[in-house]
Scaffold this motif. Structure first.
Motif, PDB file in Angstrom:
ATOM      1  N   SER A   1     -25.559  57.814  33.327  1.00  0.00           N
ATOM      2  CA  SER A   1     -26.701  57.400  32.513  1.00  0.00           C
ATOM      3  C   SER A   1     -26.208  56.607  31.306  1.00  0.00           C
ATOM      4  O   SER A   1     -25.033  56.679  30.929  1.00  0.00           O
ATOM      5  CB  SER A   1     -27.479  58.619  32.032  1.00  0.00           C
ATOM      6  OG  SER A   1     -26.718  59.342  31.085  1.00  0.00           O
ATOM      7  N   ALA A   2     -27.141  55.900  30.686  1.00  0.00           N
ATOM      8  CA  ALA A   2     -26.803  55.150  29.477  1.00  0.00           C
ATOM      9  C   ALA A   2     -26.377  56.099  28.356  1.00  0.00           C
ATOM     10  O   ALA A   2     -25.450  55.787  27.599  1.00  0.00           O
ATOM     11  CB  ALA A   2     -27.989  54.298  29.040  1.00  0.00           C
ATOM     12  N   ASP A   3     -27.022  57.247  28.268  1.00  0.00           N
ATOM     13  CA  ASP A   3     -26.655  58.213  27.223  1.00  0.00           C
ATOM     14  C   ASP A   3     -25.241  58.737  27.418  1.00  0.00           C
ATOM     15  O   ASP A   3     -24.476  58.862  26.456  1.00  0.00           O
ATOM     16  CB  ASP A   3     -27.640  59.379  27.192  1.00  0.00           C
ATOM     17  CG  ASP A   3     -28.983  58.995  26.588  1.00  0.00           C
ATOM     18  OD1 ASP A   3     -29.054  57.976  25.868  1.00  0.00           O
ATOM     19  OD2 ASP A   3     -29.963  59.716  26.837  1.00  0.00           O
ATOM     20  N   GLU A   4     -24.905  59.055  28.659  1.00  0.00           N
ATOM     21  CA  GLU A   4     -23.548  59.529  28.952  1.00  0.00           C
ATOM     22  C   GLU A   4     -22.529  58.440  28.635  1.00  0.00           C
ATOM     23  O   GLU A   4     -21.495  58.704  28.011  1.00  0.00           O
ATOM     24  CB  GLU A   4     -23.448  59.945  30.424  1.00  0.00           C
ATOM     25  CG  GLU A   4     -22.101  60.528  30.799  1.00  0.00           C
ATOM     26  CD  GLU A   4     -22.004  60.904  32.280  1.00  0.00           C
ATOM     27  OE1 GLU A   4     -20.863  61.167  32.712  1.00  0.00           O
ATOM     28  OE2 GLU A   4     -23.028  60.929  32.985  1.00  0.00           O
TER      29      GLU A   4
ATOM     30  N   ASP B   1     -24.467  47.236  26.992  1.00  0.00           N
ATOM     31  CA  ASP B   1     -25.743  46.667  26.550  1.00  0.00           C
ATOM     32  C   ASP B   1     -25.849  45.177  26.859  1.00  0.00           C
ATOM     33  O   ASP B   1     -25.000  44.393  26.437  1.00  0.00           O
ATOM     34  CB  ASP B   1     -25.932  46.860  25.039  1.00  0.00           C
ATOM     35  CG  ASP B   1     -26.301  48.278  24.660  1.00  0.00           C
ATOM     36  OD1 ASP B   1     -26.740  49.038  25.548  1.00  0.00           O
ATOM     37  OD2 ASP B   1     -26.158  48.625  23.476  1.00  0.00           O
TER      38      ASP B   1
ATOM     39  N   ASN C   1     -17.422  49.267  32.033  1.00  0.00           N
ATOM     40  CA  ASN C   1     -18.553  49.963  31.419  1.00  0.00           C
ATOM     41  C   ASN C   1     -19.842  49.481  32.084  1.00  0.00           C
ATOM     42  O   ASN C   1     -20.441  48.501  31.649  1.00  0.00           O
ATOM     43  CB  ASN C   1     -18.606  49.709  29.919  1.00  0.00           C
ATOM     44  CG  ASN C   1     -19.747  50.444  29.249  1.00  0.00           C
ATOM     45  OD1 ASN C   1     -20.547  51.110  29.894  1.00  0.00           O
ATOM     46  ND2 ASN C   1     -19.830  50.323  27.931  1.00  0.00           N
TER      47      ASN C   1
ATOM     48  N   ALA D   1     -19.966  57.153  34.551  1.00  0.00           N
ATOM     49  CA  ALA D   1     -21.142  57.624  33.811  1.00  0.00           C
ATOM     50  C   ALA D   1     -22.414  57.431  34.630  1.00  0.00           C
ATOM     51  O   ALA D   1     -22.615  56.391  35.249  1.00  0.00           O
ATOM     52  CB  ALA D   1     -21.254  56.890  32.478  1.00  0.00           C
TER      53      ALA D   1
ATOM     54  N   LYS E   1     -22.864  55.990  26.541  1.00  0.00           N
ATOM     55  CA  LYS E   1     -22.810  55.795  25.087  1.00  0.00           C
ATOM     56  C   LYS E   1     -21.901  56.832  24.436  1.00  0.00           C
ATOM     57  O   LYS E   1     -21.117  56.510  23.547  1.00  0.00           O
ATOM     58  CB  LYS E   1     -24.217  55.869  24.498  1.00  0.00           C
ATOM     59  CG  LYS E   1     -24.288  55.563  23.033  1.00  0.00           C
ATOM     60  CD  LYS E   1     -25.717  55.570  22.539  1.00  0.00           C
ATOM     61  CE  LYS E   1     -25.768  55.220  21.071  1.00  0.00           C
ATOM     62  NZ  LYS E   1     -27.129  55.163  20.572  1.00  0.00           N
ATOM     63  N   SER E   2     -21.993  58.056  24.907  1.00  0.00           N
ATOM     64  CA  SER E   2     -21.144  59.121  24.374  1.00  0.00           C
ATOM     65  C   SER E   2     -19.669  58.842  24.658  1.00  0.00           C
ATOM     66  O   SER E   2     -18.818  58.964  23.772  1.00  0.00           O
ATOM     67  CB  SER E   2     -21.566  60.461  24.988  1.00  0.00           C
ATOM     68  OG  SER E   2     -20.702  61.477  24.585  1.00  0.00           O
TER      69      SER E   2
ATOM     70  N   TRP F   1     -22.699  50.362  31.863  1.00  0.00           N
ATOM     71  CA  TRP F   1     -23.878  50.501  31.000  1.00  0.00           C
ATOM     72  C   TRP F   1     -23.781  49.632  29.750  1.00  0.00           C
ATOM     73  O   TRP F   1     -24.526  49.832  28.793  1.00  0.00           O
ATOM     74  CB  TRP F   1     -24.052  51.961  30.604  1.00  0.00           C
ATOM     75  CG  TRP F   1     -24.270  52.851  31.795  1.00  0.00           C
ATOM     76  CD1 TRP F   1     -23.309  53.541  32.489  1.00  0.00           C
ATOM     77  CD2 TRP F   1     -25.495  53.113  32.462  1.00  0.00           C
ATOM     78  NE1 TRP F   1     -23.874  54.223  33.532  1.00  0.00           N
ATOM     79  CE2 TRP F   1     -25.225  53.992  33.539  1.00  0.00           C
ATOM     80  CE3 TRP F   1     -26.814  52.708  32.248  1.00  0.00           C
ATOM     81  CZ2 TRP F   1     -26.208  54.453  34.390  1.00  0.00           C
ATOM     82  CZ3 TRP F   1     -27.795  53.184  33.099  1.00  0.00           C
ATOM     83  CH2 TRP F   1     -27.491  54.038  34.158  1.00  0.00           C
TER      84      TRP F   1
END
Length: 166
Positions: A23-26, A148, A144, A21, A28-29, A146
């Motif tokens: 980005s964080a958005d990618e 949190d 992962n 991934a 997260k998805s 990304w």
């Protein structure tokens, strides 16, 4: 997704996507898709109990949530999310021994469960095992990147344990 072979192939592909991934958005998805696979029990009864447990969890009624998650793990001992959610409840109730035992089961069933690794790292840090926590954060971040809070926790523990370097 009742076929374990198909489930494994789907999860493998999702974990590959998660590690890549950008980005964080990618991330997260993709991690959301992983959790949807993990949350699929294949049993309407288990799904009903999980739903009630999650509702109680959201309402911070941890005793009621624990009741439902106990039922889930009794009915579906190979359902990873039952153990993971029960571990979270034990942690929130300050029952580290029970939480650690449940997370051990989660990681036995799904060694790539990055969320459980993060939770275990928090507990180990709380219990004074900073080196163990650092190792878990690093393992979780490989799965992962990304996750949190994991990168900051890893950096902080790394400096604390290994020093700053030259």
């Amino acid at each position: 997704m009742d076929d374990p072979k198909i489930r494994a192939v789907v999860l493998d592909a999702l974990f590959t996507d998660l590690a890549r991934a950008k980005s964080a958005d990618e991330a997260k998805s993709v991690s959301g898709a992983i959790f949807r696979v993990w949350m699929y029990s294949g049993s309407p009864s288990v799904d009903l109990l999980m739903g009630r447990g999650l509702d109680a969890f959201a309402e911070k009624d941890y005793d009621r949530a624990l009741f439902y998650f106990n039922e889930v793990v009794a009915m579906a001992p190979d359902f990873v999310e039952g153990w993971d959610k029960r571990a979270a409840i034990h942690y929130l109730k300050d029952d580290y021994a029970a939480a650690l035992k449940d997370i051990e089961r989660v990681l036995k069933l799904e060694p790539r469960h990055f969320s459980a690794m993060g939770g275990l790292a928090i507990m180990l840090r709380d219990l004074g095992d900073k080196k163990g926590a650092l190792d878990l954060y690093r393992r979780a971040l490989k799965i992962n990147p990304w996750l949190d809070g994991a990168e900051q926790a890893e950096k902080s523990l790394s400096i604390e344990i290994e020093g700053r370097g030259i």
